[in-house]
Write an enzyme that holds these catalytic residues in place. Structure first.
Site, PDB file in Angstrom:
ATOM      1  N   GLU A   1      22.184 -25.689 -28.856  1.00 41.31           N
ATOM      2  CA  GLU A   1      22.242 -27.006 -29.535  1.00 41.31           C
ATOM      3  C   GLU A   1      21.300 -27.622 -29.985  1.00 41.31           C
ATOM      4  O   GLU A   1      21.137 -28.075 -30.894  1.00 41.31           O
ATOM      5  CB  GLU A   1      23.143 -27.713 -29.030  1.00 41.31           C
TER       6      GLU A   1
ATOM      7  N   PHE B   1      37.874 -31.334 -18.366  1.00 41.49           N
ATOM      8  CA  PHE B   1      36.332 -30.213 -17.905  1.00 41.49           C
ATOM      9  C   PHE B   1      36.160 -30.678 -20.145  1.00 41.49           C
ATOM     10  O   PHE B   1      35.885 -30.968 -21.087  1.00 41.49           O
ATOM     11  CB  PHE B   1      37.231 -28.961 -18.611  1.00 41.49           C
ATOM     12  N   GLN B   2      34.506 -31.080 -19.635  1.00 42.84           N
ATOM     13  CA  GLN B   2      33.424 -30.695 -20.347  1.00 42.84           C
ATOM     14  C   GLN B   2      33.242 -32.647 -21.368  1.00 42.84           C
ATOM     15  O   GLN B   2      33.235 -32.729 -22.959  1.00 42.84           O
ATOM     16  CB  GLN B   2      33.590 -29.942 -21.865  1.00 42.84           C
TER      17      GLN B   2
ATOM     18  N   LYS C   1      39.330 -34.168 -30.135  1.00 43.80           N
ATOM     19  CA  LYS C   1      40.413 -33.187 -30.544  1.00 43.80           C
ATOM     20  C   LYS C   1      41.330 -33.934 -31.052  1.00 43.80           C
ATOM     21  O   LYS C   1      41.793 -33.135 -32.164  1.00 43.80           O
ATOM     22  CB  LYS C   1      40.137 -32.599 -29.494  1.00 43.80           C
TER      23      LYS C   1
ATOM     24  N   MET D   1      -2.761 -28.842 -24.682  1.00 45.01           N
ATOM     25  CA  MET D   1      -3.531 -29.851 -24.868  1.00 45.01           C
ATOM     26  C   MET D   1      -3.833 -30.417 -22.996  1.00 45.01           C
ATOM     27  O   MET D   1      -4.108 -31.228 -23.180  1.00 45.01           O
ATOM     28  CB  MET D   1      -2.528 -30.052 -25.405  1.00 45.01           C
TER      29      MET D   1
END
Length: 681
Positions: A136, A198-199, A248, A588
């Site tokens: 993602e 969940f999630q 949802k 760097m």
């Protein structure tokens, strides 16, 4: 007429409106009227249905006893008929139609359980393409690259929980750099919110500090308005990221009643800006523009400090800047994110200023009696030690003959770091164009003579090798790349070239040694300094500009963070080019350890694969170069390859410093200009 026949006609009208959104107003009104009539029929039969249909027709045409109270203008009527088309659609279908209406042509993301209704609704959509990233974060950076190349908002669609939290880095990156980004996240059903389902995660709370605006949609009726608000806020003022959280059940349920899609939050934000503008700053009228022009006309050593805001204006910022600079005869330096806003081939160009900017730009800033800051925010990498920034402009301010004039669209960026002599709030380019007629050309020969002396004395340090038994220098590689790019563009002036980078030494060296001539061709992470930005942003830029040459100039450490997105490029046949400067170090950070930590390389050495071989395994083209004698031909092959993504790994010296460098806490003019001599020398 039966309810069935009315509904059939309504469906036909709705289908026509959705597939051809440019229908004329009268057709849209008729479609809306039919939809309202169908809604009335669906709740009754016979005489009751007829009465409800008549009421709906009166509502839509401005007749009937409640018409005056309920609809007072054609604009309101139009909004109502537009909104009526959402009735009968699920939240996911509404999402799809609004993406179509906002002319979204690409969405980047990754599916998951909580967002599946939306993914089902966009299955094989003819409105836009979906690009499946491998992570993602990669999807977010792809959307950023798309946005930076086009000026249009990038769109991300991911699931809940870890899917949502993985977008926080690109959201924060977009927030720092003013990139328009819309992130739509799945969420557990509203009934499960707060139960540690969940999630489930509070992504609205997590993202609040790094978004312009965010919201959880709790009712499908408000979904059209929230999506419209998201597009408005992401693209207005100083652009930035917004996040819309989609439970949802909201995306799965069918809309049963008329929504209101007017972006109310955006209206309130505009009202706040107008109030602030009026009472705190004052909209500059002609007299104010003349006053600024008088400061410019009497300045002996002025400088223009141009940021990304010059390119983000809907007006043609680079053209307005060019006209202004040439008419007033003022040298121009840009921020890193402003690269390309002013053609560096111009004799007025000072290139980039700041920590790793040109010495002559930094010296010019410190000696200028008037600083014109255009769409820039005085970042710490530009100012150095703030109390020692632009001392001659401060002296001129005290003496009433100069100072700092800050043109800025975002109220919060005014007076934040540097207190300007004059602050001008509003569209930077519009205000600059209003000043231009009042300025007069001044030759300023002593000022330009001094700048010419600095340019000759302090060029960027170009190191190179001339034999194959020595390790290539990164500046040498980038100089050859720049030469061949310019040759391509000399043969074909219409050939666009976009450069993305990771973050590190290679990023600063690319900014220094490539010639920036056109707006938006530089795409890099500035304020956040996000390693791993280069490859996914290049994929997004190439998708947005398929005919352009898009090159990710990257380092091994930065590339390793998102290198799996090369599979995404291979799958979707996105012909990005990756020039990988490989030195087995976090370059760097090693620079700082070399200069300030007595070469104690704590955690900075990298154990790497042969990246060209990994590219081959990912079904891309892998090339390798470690010899000076092969460099020219390898870069030529790299640029000419057009059968998909290609990676050229070039092994370069790990001990090359990025100079000039303004050490942290030092004034802008106190730079490290050359490598320190060995202690035993």
């Amino acid at each position: 007429m039966s309810a069935t026949r009315a509904a059939t006609r309504t469906a036909a009208a709705l289908s026509s409106a959705l597939t051809t959104p440019a229908k004329q107003q009268q057709q849209q009104l008729r479609a809306g009227t039919a939809r309202l009539a169908a809604a009335a029929f669906s709740s009754g039969t016979g005489g009751d249905a007829a009465k409800k249909a008549a009421a709906a027709r009166s509502f839509s045409t401005g007749r009937g006893p409640n018409a005056t109270r309920e609809k007072s203008s054609l604009a309101t009527l139009q909004a109502a008929t537009d909104d009526a088309r959402f009735v009968g659609l699920t939240g996911a279908q509404i999402f799809h139609e609004l993406m179509r209406e906002h002319q979204v042509d690409t969405i980047f993301g990754y599916p998951g359980g909580a967002i599946l209704p939306v993914f089902d609704a966009i299955f094989e959509s003819d409105a836009f393409k979906f690009i499946l990233a491998r992570h993602e974060q990669g999807a977010g950076h792809m959307a950023e690259g798309y946005a930076r190349a086009t000026g249009k908002p990038g769109v991300v669609l991911v699931t809940s929980g870890p899917g949502a939290t993985n977008t926080i880095t690109p959201i924060m990156d977009a927030y720092m750099d003013g990139t328009p980004l819309l992130v739509f996240t799945g969420q557990v059903p509203t009934s499960a919110v707060g139960t540690d389902a969940f999630q489930e995660c509070d992504i609205v709370g997590i993202s609040r500090a790094c978004t312009k605006w965010n919201v959880m949609v709790k009712d499908v009726k408000e979904l059209p308005r929230r999506i419209n608000e998201a597009f408005e806020i992401a693209t207005s003022g100083r652009p930035g990221p917004v996040l819309v959280d989609l439970p949802k059940d909201v995306t799965a349920v069918e809309l049963k009643e008329m929504p209101d899609s007017s972006p109310q939050v955006a209206v309130r934000q505009k009202q706040k800006v107008e109030l602030f503008h009026k009472e705190r700053i004052g909209a500059p009228g002609t007299a104010d523009f003349k006053l600024i022009a008088e400061m410019i006309n009497r300045a002996e050593r002025p400088i223009i400090y141009a940021g990304q805001g010059v390119m983000q204006s809907p007006l043609n910022g680079p053209a307005v800047l060019k006209e202004f600079a040439e008419k007033a005869n003022i040298p121009v330096t840009t921020t890193m994110q402003g690269l390309g806003g002013f053609d560096e081939r111009s004799p007025l160009s000072l290139k980039m200023l700041g920590m790793h900017g040109s010495a002559y730009a930094n010296y010019s800033m410190q000696n200028a009696d008037l600083v014109l800051a255009l769409g820039a925010r005085f970042d710490d990498r530009v100012t150095g030690r703030v109390d020692a920034f632009a001392p001659e402009a401060r002296r001129a301010e005290r003496e009433g003959r100069g100072g700092i004039v800050h043109f800025e669209i975002s109220p919060k960026n005014l007076h934040k770091v540097v207190q300007p002599t004059v602050a001008v709030l509003g569209d930077v380019v519009e205000n600059l164009a209003n000043v231009t007629p009042h300025v007069q050309r001044q030759e300023r020969e002593p000022w330009f003579a001094q700048i010419a002396e600095w340019k000759e004395k302090y060029p960027f340090l170009l190191e190179s090798v001339d034999s194959d038994d020595k390790v290539l220098k990164p500046q040498q590689v980038l100089t050859e790349l720049n030469k061949q790019i310019l040759e391509i563009q000399e043969k074909d002036a219409d050939q666009e070239v976009y450069i993305t980078t990771g973050v590190g030494s290679h990023q600063m060296q690319a900014a220094q040694f490539l010639t920036w001539t056109k707006p938006r061709q530089w795409i890099s992470s500035g304020g956040a300094g996000t390693m791993g930005y280069g490859l996914p942003s290049a994929i997004g830029a190439k998708i947005a500009k398929p005919d352009a040459i898009v090159i990710d100039i990257d380092g091994d450490a930065s590339y390793s963070m998102t290198g799996m997105e090369l599979i995404t490029a291979a799958e979707f046949k996105v012909g990005v080019k990756i020039l990988l400067l490989q030195n087995n170090f976090q370059g760097m950070v090693k620079n700082w350890q070399d200069l300030f930590y007595d070469k104690r390389y704590s955690g900075t050495a990298m154990f790497n694969p042969r990246f060209d071989k990994v590219a081959d395994a990912m079904r891309a083209k892998g090339l390798y170069c470690a010899k000076q004698s092969e460099l020219k031909d390898k870069i030529k092959e790299f640029l000419e390859y057009d059968e998909g993504p290609v990676l050229l790994e070039v092994f370069v010296d790990k001990d090359t410093l990025v100079l000039p460098m303004v050490p942290a806490g030092f004034p802008l003019h106190e730079m490290v200009l050359e490598p320190p001599k060995p202690k035993d020398a």
